[in-house]
Design a protein around this motif. Structure first.
Motif, mmCIF file in Angstrom:
data_model
loop_
_atom_site.group_PDB
_atom_site.id
_atom_site.type_symbol
_atom_site.label_atom_id
_atom_site.label_comp_id
_atom_site.label_asym_id
_atom_site.label_seq_id
_atom_site.Cartn_x
_atom_site.Cartn_y
_atom_site.Cartn_z
ATOM 1 N N THR A 227 0.832 -1.206 0.000
ATOM 2 C CA THR A 227 0.000 0.000 0.000
ATOM 3 C C THR A 227 0.863 1.251 0.000
ATOM 4 O OG1 THR A 227 -1.753 -1.153 1.198
ATOM 5 C CG2 THR A 227 -1.786 1.254 1.235
ATOM 6 N N TRP A 228 1.907 1.239 0.826
ATOM 7 C CA TRP A 228 2.776 2.425 0.899
ATOM 8 C C TRP A 228 3.521 2.657 -0.416
ATOM 9 C CZ3 TRP A 228 8.218 2.717 0.761
ATOM 10 C CH2 TRP A 228 8.745 3.985 1.037
ATOM 11 N N VAL A 229 4.104 1.621 -0.999
ATOM 12 C CA VAL A 229 4.883 1.815 -2.217
ATOM 13 C C VAL A 229 3.984 2.164 -3.398
ATOM 14 C CG1 VAL A 229 4.902 -0.588 -3.028
ATOM 15 C CG2 VAL A 229 6.858 0.890 -3.494
ATOM 16 N N VAL A 230 2.754 1.633 -3.448
ATOM 17 C CA VAL A 230 1.827 2.012 -4.510
ATOM 18 C C VAL A 230 1.437 3.483 -4.373
ATOM 19 C CG1 VAL A 230 -0.518 1.652 -5.373
ATOM 20 C CG2 VAL A 230 0.971 -0.303 -4.950
ATOM 21 N N ALA A 231 1.239 3.951 -3.140
ATOM 22 C CA ALA A 231 0.936 5.369 -2.927
ATOM 23 C C ALA A 231 2.082 6.253 -3.422
ATOM 24 C CB ALA A 231 0.660 5.622 -1.446
ATOM 25 N N VAL A 232 3.318 5.823 -3.193
ATOM 26 C CA VAL A 232 4.462 6.589 -3.687
ATOM 27 C C VAL A 232 4.484 6.618 -5.205
ATOM 28 C CG1 VAL A 232 6.980 6.692 -3.751
ATOM 29 C CG2 VAL A 232 5.814 6.173 -1.612
ATOM 30 N N TYR A 233 4.201 5.481 -5.841
ATOM 31 C CA TYR A 233 4.187 5.430 -7.302
ATOM 32 C C TYR A 233 3.089 6.330 -7.880
ATOM 33 C CZ TYR A 233 7.374 1.418 -7.112
ATOM 34 O OH TYR A 233 8.449 0.598 -6.901
ATOM 35 N N LEU A 234 1.907 6.290 -7.286
ATOM 36 C CA LEU A 234 0.826 7.153 -7.761
ATOM 37 C C LEU A 234 1.178 8.633 -7.606
ATOM 38 C CD1 LEU A 234 -2.317 5.255 -6.399
ATOM 39 C CD2 LEU A 234 -1.469 5.336 -8.765
ATOM 40 N N HIS A 235 1.855 8.934 -6.524
ATOM 41 C CA HIS A 235 2.275 10.326 -6.329
ATOM 42 C C HIS A 235 3.306 10.741 -7.364
ATOM 43 C CE1 HIS A 235 4.742 13.545 -4.461
ATOM 44 N NE2 HIS A 235 3.541 14.024 -4.152
ATOM 45 N N VAL A 236 4.204 9.836 -7.729
ATOM 46 C CA VAL A 236 5.187 10.131 -8.778
ATOM 47 C C VAL A 236 4.481 10.437 -10.095
ATOM 48 C CG1 VAL A 236 7.002 9.106 -10.186
ATOM 49 C CG2 VAL A 236 7.083 8.878 -7.704
ATOM 50 N N ILE A 237 3.469 9.640 -10.435
ATOM 51 C CA ILE A 237 2.723 9.869 -11.678
ATOM 52 C C ILE A 237 2.001 11.217 -11.633
ATOM 53 C CG2 ILE A 237 0.815 9.020 -13.086
ATOM 54 C CD1 ILE A 237 1.597 6.186 -12.205
ATOM 55 N N ALA A 238 1.414 11.560 -10.473
ATOM 56 C CA ALA A 238 0.703 12.827 -10.349
ATOM 57 C C ALA A 238 1.658 14.013 -10.503
ATOM 58 C CB ALA A 238 -0.011 12.887 -9.000
ATOM 59 N N ARG A 239 2.833 13.917 -9.927
ATOM 60 C CA ARG A 239 3.797 15.017 -10.067
ATOM 61 C C ARG A 239 4.291 15.135 -11.504
ATOM 62 N NH1 ARG A 239 8.253 15.252 -5.518
ATOM 63 N NH2 ARG A 239 8.419 17.351 -6.396
ATOM 64 N N ARG A 240 4.427 14.027 -12.180
ATOM 65 C CA ARG A 240 4.827 14.094 -13.586
ATOM 66 C C ARG A 240 3.749 14.782 -14.422
ATOM 67 N NH1 ARG A 240 4.368 11.347 -18.352
ATOM 68 N NH2 ARG A 240 6.264 11.280 -19.642
ATOM 69 N N GLN A 241 2.489 14.476 -14.155
ATOM 70 C CA GLN A 241 1.397 15.136 -14.864
ATOM 71 C C GLN A 241 1.372 16.640 -14.561
ATOM 72 O OE1 GLN A 241 -0.562 13.791 -17.189
ATOM 73 N NE2 GLN A 241 0.555 11.852 -16.950
ATOM 74 N N LEU A 242 1.654 17.004 -13.318
ATOM 75 C CA LEU A 242 1.691 18.422 -12.957
ATOM 76 C C LEU A 242 2.791 19.150 -13.718
ATOM 77 C CD1 LEU A 242 0.784 20.792 -11.162
ATOM 78 C CD2 LEU A 242 2.399 19.975 -9.420
#
Length: 297
Positions: A115-130
Motif C-alpha cells: 500500500t505504501w509503495v503504490v501510494a508513492v508510485y501514484l504520487h510520482v505519476i501525479a507530479r509528472r502530470q503536474l
C-alpha cells in the motif's frame, strides 16, 4: 516754511512705516543702522532666526514598484527551477521507494508495504502530470504564485508519504535494520530537500514531514541509545536547515544580479540605437545643408 515742510515730507516718504519690510531674516547691519537713525519708524526689533520655513511634500518612492517587480521575478525564477528539477526528484523517489519496500517485505505485513509503495508510485505519476501541465501552460510571472502553490502541495504529499514510511519502518523493523532504514530515509530526505532551495516553501513542505516523524520516534524511546540518536539527528536537521537558508540567499543574490545585468545590457542597447539614430540624422542634415549651400541664390 513752505520749503521746510516740503523737505520734511520728502524725507519721511523715503522710509517705510515698518522696518519689517526692509529688514531681512535675522539681524542685519543695515537694519541696525535704520533703528539707530529712526528709532520711531523701525519698530520693535525682530527676533533672530525667525525665518519663514516652506513645507516640502515628500514624494513617493519610485523604486518601490520596481523592487516588488524584481522580487516577483526572482520568485518566479525559483518556481520555474523547481519544475525543471522535478523529474530528478520523483525519479529518485520511485527508485528509493522500491529499495525500501524490498527491505520492508522481510519484516512487515505485505499489505502495508505494498500500500505504501503504490501510494508513492501514484504520487510520482501525479507530479509528472503536474510538470507536463506546467510546461504546456508556460505561465507568465504573474501566474507563477499559483503554480508555486501546486508544487508546494505536491511536495507536501511526498514528504508525508516518506514520513509515514519512516514511522512504519521504525515500528516493524528491529535491531540493525531499525538504525539503518530510518536514518536512510532521513538522509535521503535531506539530499532531496537541497534540490528545493530555490523556493523555500517547497523545501519546508518536503523536509519537515519527511524527517521529523522518524526523529520523534527515536526521541520517544526509553533507552539512552535511541534517545541520543534522535538528538543527533535533530541537531543535524537544524544545521541543514540553516545551511539551506544560506544557499537560498545566495540563489536570490545571484538571480538579482543576473536580472540587473540583463537590464543594463538592454539599456545599453537602447542607448546605442538612439546614438546611431542621432548620428544618422546629423549626417542627413549636414548633407542636406551642404547641398543647399552649393546651390546659387
Amino acid at each position: 516754511d513752505v520749503r521746510r515742510r516740503k523737505s520734511r515730507q520728502s524725507s519721511s516718504a523715503d522710509y517705510p512705516k515698518h522696518a519689517s519690510s526692509i529688514i531681512p531674516c535675522g539681524e542685519s547691519p543695515h537694519g541696525e543702522v535704520i533703528r539707530s537713525i529712526h528709532p520711531l519708524l523701525s519698530g520693535p526689533p525682530r527676533p533672530a532666526n525667525k525665518c519663514v520655513v516652506t513645507r516640502t511634500e515628500m514624494k513617493p518612492d519610485a523604486t518601490a514598484p520596481a523592487n516588488d517587480a524584481r522580487a516577483d521575478a526572482i520568485r518566479a525564477e525559483g518556481i520555474r527551477l523547481q519544475y525543471e528539477s522535478m523529474p530528478n526528484a520523483y525519479f529518485a523517489s520511485g527508485v528509493l521507494a522500491t529499495v525500501v519496500a524490498a527491505i520492508y517485505l522481510q519484516s512487515m505485513p505485505p499489505a502495508i508495504c505494498i500500500t505504501w509503495v503504490v501510494a508513492v508510485y501514484l504520487h510520482v505519476i501525479a507530479r509528472r502530470q503536474l510538470r507536463q501541465r506546467f510546461l504546456r501552460a508556460a505561465p507568465p510571472t504573474r501566474d507563477m504564485a499559483r503554480w508555486g502553490n501546486y508544487a508546494t502541495l505536491g511536495t507536501l504529499a511526498s514528504g508525508v508519504l516518506w514520513g509515514v514510511g519512516a514511522v512504519i519502518g521504525f515500528v516493524y523493523t528491529q535491531g540493525i535494520m531499525e538504525f539503518l532504514i530510518v536514518p536512510l530515509i532521513i538522509l535521503c530526505s535531506v539530499a532531496a530537500a537541497f534540490a528545493s532551495i530555490s523556493y523555500l516553501p517547497v523545501y519546508y513542505a518536503f523536509f519537515i514531514p519527511s524527517t521529523f516523524p522518524g526523529i520523534v520516534m527515536f526521541l520517544m524511546q526509553s533507552d539512552q541509545l535511541r534517545f541520543l540518536t534522535g538528538i543527533a539527528y535533530l541537531c543535524y536537521v537544524l544545521m541543514v536547515t540553516r545551511f539551506a537558508h544560506v544557499l537560498h540567499q545566495s540563489f536570490v543574490t545571484s538571480t538579482r544580479l543576473r536580472f540587473e545585468n540583463a537590464d543594463l545590457v538592454e539599456a545599453l542597447r537602447i542607448e546605442k540605437a538612439a546614438a546611431e539614430e542621432a548620428n544618422l540624422a546629423k549626417s542627413r542634415f549636414l548633407a542636406s545643408a551642404s547641398h543647399d549651400l552649393r546651390q546659387p541664390m
